[in-house]
Structure formats: structure tokens, C-alpha cells
Design an enzyme around this catalytic site. Structure first.
Site, mmCIF file in Angstrom:
data_model
loop_
_atom_site.group_PDB
_atom_site.id
_atom_site.type_symbol
_atom_site.label_atom_id
_atom_site.label_comp_id
_atom_site.label_asym_id
_atom_site.label_seq_id
_atom_site.Cartn_x
_atom_site.Cartn_y
_atom_site.Cartn_z
ATOM 1 N N LYS A 38 0.805 -1.199 0.176
ATOM 2 C CA LYS A 38 -0.056 -0.157 -0.028
ATOM 3 C C LYS A 38 0.961 1.396 -0.165
ATOM 4 C CE LYS A 38 -3.855 1.675 3.056
ATOM 5 N NZ LYS A 38 -4.554 1.318 4.203
ATOM 6 N N SER A 96 -9.186 1.019 3.536
ATOM 7 C CA SER A 96 -8.226 1.881 2.583
ATOM 8 C C SER A 96 -7.287 1.133 1.763
ATOM 9 C CB SER A 96 -7.698 3.217 3.209
ATOM 10 O OG SER A 96 -6.638 2.513 4.461
ATOM 11 N N SER A 132 -9.346 -1.367 7.410
ATOM 12 C CA SER A 132 -8.842 -1.310 6.332
ATOM 13 C C SER A 132 -8.106 -2.364 5.509
ATOM 14 C CB SER A 132 -7.805 -0.104 6.161
ATOM 15 O OG SER A 132 -8.417 1.467 6.464
#
Length: 398
Positions: free
Chosen positions: A41, A118, A142
Site C-alpha cells: 500500500k 483503505s 482497512s
């Protein structure tokens, strides 16, 4: 592919990976993860590359990282090859993966719906088979939510067990590192380089949080119950003894105060380029009163103590991962906010109590994957991983 739209592999790749990350990085040819590809990420630093955190100002203003985050180094040292950095909700403030600056990654299982966030790009890349596993972060869901939406296994680790150095801080008393994979064996293989060997354990005590199954809408809770019971979850508990609002009223001031302490000054700088949703969230975080934070700290400790005592060394709490199907990709911000608040009733449990949680792709509902979660006591990841792998292949269920 399910859903009303189809997308090409090239389009999935374009929307999953950022342009400013590495395309091939390896530091070892040997190790327990040799031969595997992974993604991280775009909150994680990788030496020589910028970390944009889903925001164009950060991409413009930040210098390339001088060191790689320790959590990324672990996978690289184990022989895995890093093939890219993945898109995220803007500064990790989101649950759906919808980023107005860089686009929304594709949910390969249901392309007309959100991938979850996320850690959205990480989930998209793994679900599409573009890499074997991916690293993400989990503050309020997330890792767990995108795992549920994309039909993946996802692990949120015990708070503090995996280093968050070199990772953008969003809410430091909640932030954790985790990872996603398509099957339990791969999730265990990755986990062992971070946590140590996963051994065989006696059967866990599965505690069915019956009140948590009343939270999902559309009959999703009822659809998950049979799967939960096939796992052996026949002992029922009341998870929200204090009421759901008590849990949420504990989570909100702590998480928002953390957000203001880490991103408030940056987010309110004149001319800052923020999406409406993130600007509003940072503005809200500025309103939290000190007395509310102080009260929530004590409530958090009481909730944590109760759950740790309940779980002991061998207990798992069984709950739905999310309260609804993934939102449509074009859902308005108002719908996203409403969704987030309702799913937080489920995800805040492990976040507040700092406990590990694994999402298992349980079944499908209206063509969408839905996940079931297991929460263990502190440092109980190995037990979660061993149990998930013992269930055998769930391919085709999600």
C-alpha cells in the site's frame, strides 16, 4: 466476472498500482517467500520512491524515502519480489477505496462495486491474481473490509506486534500492519516470516457473537450464520453488553483525536488539495474535546479487559466482517458516510481492543463475496491462521 461491467487485466493493473512505485525490487533470491510477488500500500516507505498516501500534494511535495519500512524489508529479505505500490483511500481516510484524485481500484469479483479500503489497491491486485500477497494497514477496518468485499483472506495483526515505522501514521493508537492473500495457506506462509512458525493447536472455543449478526442488513447476517455454525460456533455470547453506541462513542473521539494530532496541521494548511470527504473528516477531528478523549481512554481499557478475559488463550469471537454488500462504485459521499458508520460497529471491536482479527471468505450474497471474521486474544494470530487453514479450501464460496 460478476457485476454489470467487465474490465481488462490492464485496467485492473492501472487502477491498482501507482505510477511512482517500483515495478520490480528484490534483495534476496532465497528464503521462505522466494518465487512470490507482492505489493505494498502506498503508505509504506520504499527507499528511493515517493510515498503519496493517496494525495497529490504529498506526491508533489515529498522527497523519495531514504529507508524502506521494516515491514516491507521483512518480505523482501524472505525472498519475495516487490512489484509495485498500490492505491489507497486519501491519507487512509476511507473504507471503500474511492479516491477522487487517482481513481478507484477495481473489485475483480464485482467490478461495478467498490473494492473496500483503505487498502484498496492491495486487495484489488491480490484478488485479480496480479501478485501472491499484499501488505496493507488496518486502523478501523482497512484490511478486513477490502478482504470481505473482494473475497480474500485478510489479517489484522495485534496492535504493536508488527512495526509501523516508515508507514504513514493516521491514528497511532489504532494503526496496524496486515496482509491479504487468496487462500489461507498463503496467508499463513506470509505470516510466518513476521510472527514465527504456525503450529497445530487444539480446537478453539468459538464464541458466536449473536448480537453482532443482527447488525448486517439484507439478511446478510442470516446468510452467514449457517457458515459460522459449520465451523463449530454453537456457544453464543452477547458482545455488545454495554450497547453498540457505547463502543462507537468510545472509538470515535480516540480515533478522531489521533487523526487531528497526525494530519490536522498538514490537512488544514492554506491551499491544501483534499477531497470533500477527507477535508470534512479532518475538520471534524478538530472539534474533539479533551474530556471526551480522557473518558474514552478509560472506557477502552474496560472493554479491552472484558474481551481479553472472555477470550483467554483459546477463544475466538465470531462476527460478520461488514454490515452490507460493497457500495456501488458511483455511490455518493453521503451513502459512503452512512455505510462507514454502520460497519464501524463491527470493525471497531478489534480496533478498540487492539486484538488480531482474520477475515475468511465465507459465502456470496447477490453475487458479492461476504466475509466472516474471527477475533482472538492478544498475539493470537497463529491460532487464527492455523484454524483458517484447517478449514480447507473455500474456493468458489466467495
Amino acid at each position: 466476472m460478476h457485476g454489470s461491467v467487465t474490465v481488462s487485466p490492464d485496467e485492473i493493473r492501472r487502477l491498482a498500482f501507482v505510477e511512482h512505485g517500483p515495478t520490480s525490487l528484490r534483495i534476496s533470491e532465497t528464503g521462505p517467500l522466494a518465487g512470490l510477488d507482492f505489493a505494498v500500500k502506498d503508505l509504506f516507505d520504499v527507499a528511493g520512491y515517493k510515498t503519496a498516501c493517496g494525495n497529490p500534494d504529498r506526491l508533489r511535495d515529498s522527497a523519495p524515502a531514504v529507508a524502506t519500512a521494516p515491514s516491507v524489508v521483512v518480505a523482501l529479505a524472505a525472498g519475495a519480489r516487490l512489484i509495485g505500490k498500490t492505491h489507497t483511500d486519501e491519507v487512509a481516510c476511507g473504507m471503500f477505496g474511492m479516491n477522487p484524485h487517482f481513481g478507484t481500484p477495481i473489485n475483480p469479483k464485482v467490478p461495478n462495486r467498490a473494492p473496500g479500503g483503505s487498502s484498496s489497491g492491495s486487495a484489488s491486485a491480490v484478488a485479480a491474481g496480479l501478485c501472491d500477497f499484499a501488505l496493507g494497514t488496518d486502523t478501523g477496518g482497512s484490511i478486513r473490509v477490502p478482504a470481505s468485499f473482494c473475497g480474500l483472506y485478510g489479517l489484522r495483526t495485534t496492535f504493536g506486534r508488527v512495526s509501523v515505522a516508515g508507514v504513514m501514521a493516521m491514528a497511532p493508537s489504532f494503526d496496524t500492519v496486515g496482509w491479504l492473500a487468496r487462500d489461507a495457506a498463503m496467508l499463513r506462509r506470509v505470516s510466518e516470516v513476521y510472527l514465527g512458525p504456525v503450529c497445530k493447536y487444539s480446537a478453539p472455543r468459538l464464541l458466536l457473537a449473536r448480537d453482532a449478526f443482527d447488525i448486517p442488513v439484507r439478511g446478510i447476517g442470516a446468510a452467514l450464520l449457517p457458515f459460522a455454525k459449520t465451523l463449530g460456533a454453537t456457544s453464543e455470547i452477547t458482545l455488545f453488553q454495554e450497547g453498540i453506541d457505547h463502543w462507537l462513542d468510545t472509538f470515535r473521539p480516540l480515533q478522531l483525536h489521533d487523526l487531528w494530532s497526525t494530519l490536522g496541521q498538514w490537512g488544514t494548511a492554506p491551499g491544501r488539495n483534499l477531497s470533500q470527504a477527507v477535508a470534512e473528516r479532518i475538520a471534524l477531528s478538530s472539534t474533539i474535546k479533551p474530556e471526551a478523549v480522557a473518558a474514552a481512554v478509560l472506557k477502552r481499557e474496560a472493554l479491552t479487559t472484558r474481551l481479553i478475559d472472555l477470550l483467554g488463550d483459546d477463544g475466538f469471537i465470531v462476527i460478520p466482517t461488514a454490515h452490507d454488500l460493497p457500495p456501488l462504485r458511483d455511490a455518493p459521499v453521503s451513502a459512503q458516510v452512512e455505510f462507514r458508520e454502520k460497519t464501524l460497529a463491527l470493525t471497531c471491536v478489534a480496533s478498540l481492543t487492539r486484538l488480531p482479527q482474520i477475515n475468511i471468505p465465507a459465502t456470496t450474497f447477490d453475487g458479492c463475496p461476504i466475509g466472516l471474521s474471527l477475533i482472538a486474544g492478544p498475539r493470537g494470530e497463529e491460532r487464527l491462521l492455523a484454524f483458517a487453514e484447517s478449514l480447507g479450501s473455500l474456493d468458489g464460496m466467495a
